[in-house]
Design a protein around this motif. Structure first.
Motif, PDB file in Angstrom:
ATOM      1  N   THR A  88       0.800  -1.228   0.000  1.00 49.51           N
ATOM      2  CA  THR A  88       0.000   0.000   0.000  1.00 49.51           C
ATOM      3  C   THR A  88       0.831   1.275   0.000  1.00 49.51           C
ATOM      4  O   THR A  88       0.270   2.367  -0.103  1.00 49.51           O
ATOM      5  CB  THR A  88      -0.933   0.038   1.223  1.00 49.51           C
ATOM      6  OG1 THR A  88      -0.152   0.072   2.426  1.00 49.51           O
ATOM      7  CG2 THR A  88      -1.844  -1.182   1.241  1.00 49.51           C
ATOM      8  N   LYS A  92       0.025   6.212  -1.192  1.00 53.10           N
ATOM      9  CA  LYS A  92      -0.413   5.424  -0.051  1.00 53.10           C
ATOM     10  C   LYS A  92      -1.898   5.127  -0.196  1.00 53.10           C
ATOM     11  O   LYS A  92      -2.690   6.009  -0.536  1.00 53.10           O
ATOM     12  CB  LYS A  92      -0.154   6.185   1.253  1.00 53.10           C
ATOM     13  CG  LYS A  92      -0.722   5.538   2.502  1.00 53.10           C
ATOM     14  CD  LYS A  92      -0.070   4.196   2.827  1.00 53.10           C
ATOM     15  CE  LYS A  92      -0.632   3.617   4.127  1.00 53.10           C
ATOM     16  NZ  LYS A  92      -0.064   2.275   4.428  1.00 53.10           N
ATOM     17  N   ASP A  93      -2.278   3.881   0.070  1.00 54.56           N
ATOM     18  CA  ASP A  93      -3.676   3.459   0.008  1.00 54.56           C
ATOM     19  C   ASP A  93      -4.134   2.921   1.349  1.00 54.56           C
ATOM     20  O   ASP A  93      -3.394   2.194   2.027  1.00 54.56           O
ATOM     21  CB  ASP A  93      -3.867   2.371  -1.058  1.00 54.56           C
ATOM     22  CG  ASP A  93      -3.652   2.898  -2.462  1.00 54.56           C
ATOM     23  OD1 ASP A  93      -4.058   4.033  -2.738  1.00 54.56           O
ATOM     24  OD2 ASP A  93      -3.064   2.165  -3.271  1.00 54.56           O
ATOM     25  N   TRP A  94      -5.354   3.304   1.736  1.00 58.07           N
ATOM     26  CA  TRP A  94      -6.042   2.733   2.888  1.00 58.07           C
ATOM     27  C   TRP A  94      -7.328   2.080   2.400  1.00 58.07           C
ATOM     28  O   TRP A  94      -7.593   2.058   1.199  1.00 58.07           O
ATOM     29  CB  TRP A  94      -6.353   3.817   3.914  1.00 58.07           C
ATOM     30  CG  TRP A  94      -5.147   4.386   4.596  1.00 58.07           C
ATOM     31  CD1 TRP A  94      -4.530   3.930   5.723  1.00 58.07           C
ATOM     32  CD2 TRP A  94      -4.408   5.546   4.190  1.00 58.07           C
ATOM     33  NE1 TRP A  94      -3.454   4.723   6.042  1.00 58.07           N
ATOM     34  CE2 TRP A  94      -3.345   5.722   5.124  1.00 58.07           C
ATOM     35  CE3 TRP A  94      -4.528   6.448   3.139  1.00 58.07           C
ATOM     36  CZ2 TRP A  94      -2.438   6.770   5.026  1.00 58.07           C
ATOM     37  CZ3 TRP A  94      -3.621   7.488   3.040  1.00 58.07           C
ATOM     38  CH2 TRP A  94      -2.591   7.640   3.973  1.00 58.07           C
ATOM     39  N   SER A 131      -7.225   7.068  -0.644  1.00 57.03           N
ATOM     40  CA  SER A 131      -5.969   6.978  -1.384  1.00 57.03           C
ATOM     41  C   SER A 131      -5.306   8.347  -1.395  1.00 57.03           C
ATOM     42  O   SER A 131      -5.981   9.378  -1.457  1.00 57.03           O
ATOM     43  CB  SER A 131      -6.200   6.486  -2.814  1.00 57.03           C
ATOM     44  OG  SER A 131      -6.958   7.419  -3.554  1.00 57.03           O
TER      45      SER A 131
END
Length: 367
Positions: free
Chosen positions: A194, A225-227, A231
């Motif tokens: 991520t 960064k991804d959650w 994003s």
């Protein structure tokens, strides 16, 4: 910096839009595609968007749209295009054609080496200080192509090289076209599935119809960064731009960067925030990426541009939707020593009336 010399005022525009939308899927090169037709009428109480002598009118438009995404393979493409024709009932303006195009394609030559092609076209304002109406429009097309070579140094490290050619053309002969050559080297490290970080160095050389040459060098740190529902991606760096015309050379440098945050608030609501600061010129695609931003097309040379945009969309029951966009921008025409600022918002509510008929109520304000 000099005081701002121009101001662009677009008076409030309230409009009611009623349209008929017909979507017909068909097959194109073994991949699903859509062709859409649309008829709509728009009422405005200030057709010219002028602060004086306001006149109401009704514009009717007919649109034909195409959307196609190829099946994954050695070559891939994504196409979205729209062509329209507009007519004003009380002849406030002459009939106009409208067009937009977004195309992106690539072909794999060998492992790690692909050839990319993009083409973007928009109807844009000619003069940032004039009102936003059909008399202040031109069509801008930005075509870019070139190879990208990617090397996998390890499972978590990647190095890529790109060499691209870009051509910018305007439909109006008085606008300045240009050609650009771009070289880019980028390194990326994948910290986990991520999080990605890296560094990018690029240089481009542009030549305009006026024989003005514009060179730019940029060095940036990049991140992504991804959650689960959010994003984040962007870059931060420094850039130097140099313009040359008639044996006169000027250069300037500064911090540049961009940021994009997208948040899925719930299943029906999405919010996004975009911000960008660049050293560029009016033949770049900045005003295509930030559609609310307007260059002064009659001025060429280096421009320091900053723009921020917030969007939110919400889908309601029965197919209705609400969309809001707020934006602000500033442009510093370095060679002229002038600045311009713009801010505004647009909001629209769309509600289906029947299966093929919908009504839209909206307001658009820019200062």
């Amino acid at each position: 910096m000099a005081n701002r010399q121009g101001i662009r005022v677009v008076c409030p525009l309230r409009e009611l839009l009623v349209g008929i939308l017909v979507v017909t899927p068909f097959s194109l090169q073994a991949a699903p595609a859509q062709v859409s037709g649309e008829l709509n009428s728009r009422y405005t109480d200030n057709a010219a968007q002028s602060g004086i002598n306001e006149e109401s009118d009704i514009e009717s438009r007919a649109y034909l749209g195409v959307r196609h995404t190829s099946d994954p393979g050695q070559c891939n493409s994504d196409l979205g295009a729209r062509l329209g024709y507009g007519y004003w009932l009380d002849d406030t303006f002459d009939p106009e054609t409208y067009a937009s195009l977004d195309f992106a394609g690539d072909c794999r030559i060998v492992d790690g080496l692909i050839w990319q092609v993009t083409d973007n076209m928009r109807d844009i304002d000619q003069d940032s200080r004039a009102n936003n109406n059909p008399d202040n429009k031109t069509r801008k097309n930005v075509f870019r192509t070139g190879p990208v070579w990617t090397l996998r140094l390890s499972p978590v490290n990647q190095l890529s090289f790109a060499a691209e050619y870009e051509n910018t053309e305007f439909s109006e002969p008085e606008e300045t076209d240009g050609e650009r050559y771009i070289g880019t080297v980028a390194y990326n490290h994948f910290f986990n599935s991520t999080l990605t970080g890296g560094v990018t160095a690029s240089r481009d050389w542009a030549e305009l119809d006026t024989e003005e040459e514009i060179d730019r060098e940029t060095l940036s740190l990049t991140f992504s960064k991804d959650w689960a529902a959010t994003s984040l991606n962007g870059s931060l760096g420094v850039s130097e731009i140099e313009t040359s015309l008639n044996d006169t050379t000027r250069s300037t440098d500064g911090f540049v960067g961009n940021l994009e945050v997208v948040r899925q608030v719930n299943p029906t609501t999405e919010m996004s925030l975009e911000a960008s600061r660049e050293l560029t010129d009016q033949t770049s695609d900045f005003d295509i990426r930030f559609g609310e931003f307007v260059f002064r097309q009659e001025q060429t040379g280096a421009v320091e541009v900053s723009a921020v945009r917030f969007r939110t969309t919400t889908e309601f029951s029965a197919g209705s939707s609400l969309a809001l966009t707020a934006f602000a921008s500033r442009s510093d025409y370095i060679d002229l020593g002038t600045e311009e600022e713009s801010a505004g918002y647009n909001v629209s509510y769309r509600r289906p009336v029947t299966a093929r008929l919908s009504a839209t109520l909206g307001e658009d304000i820019t200062t």
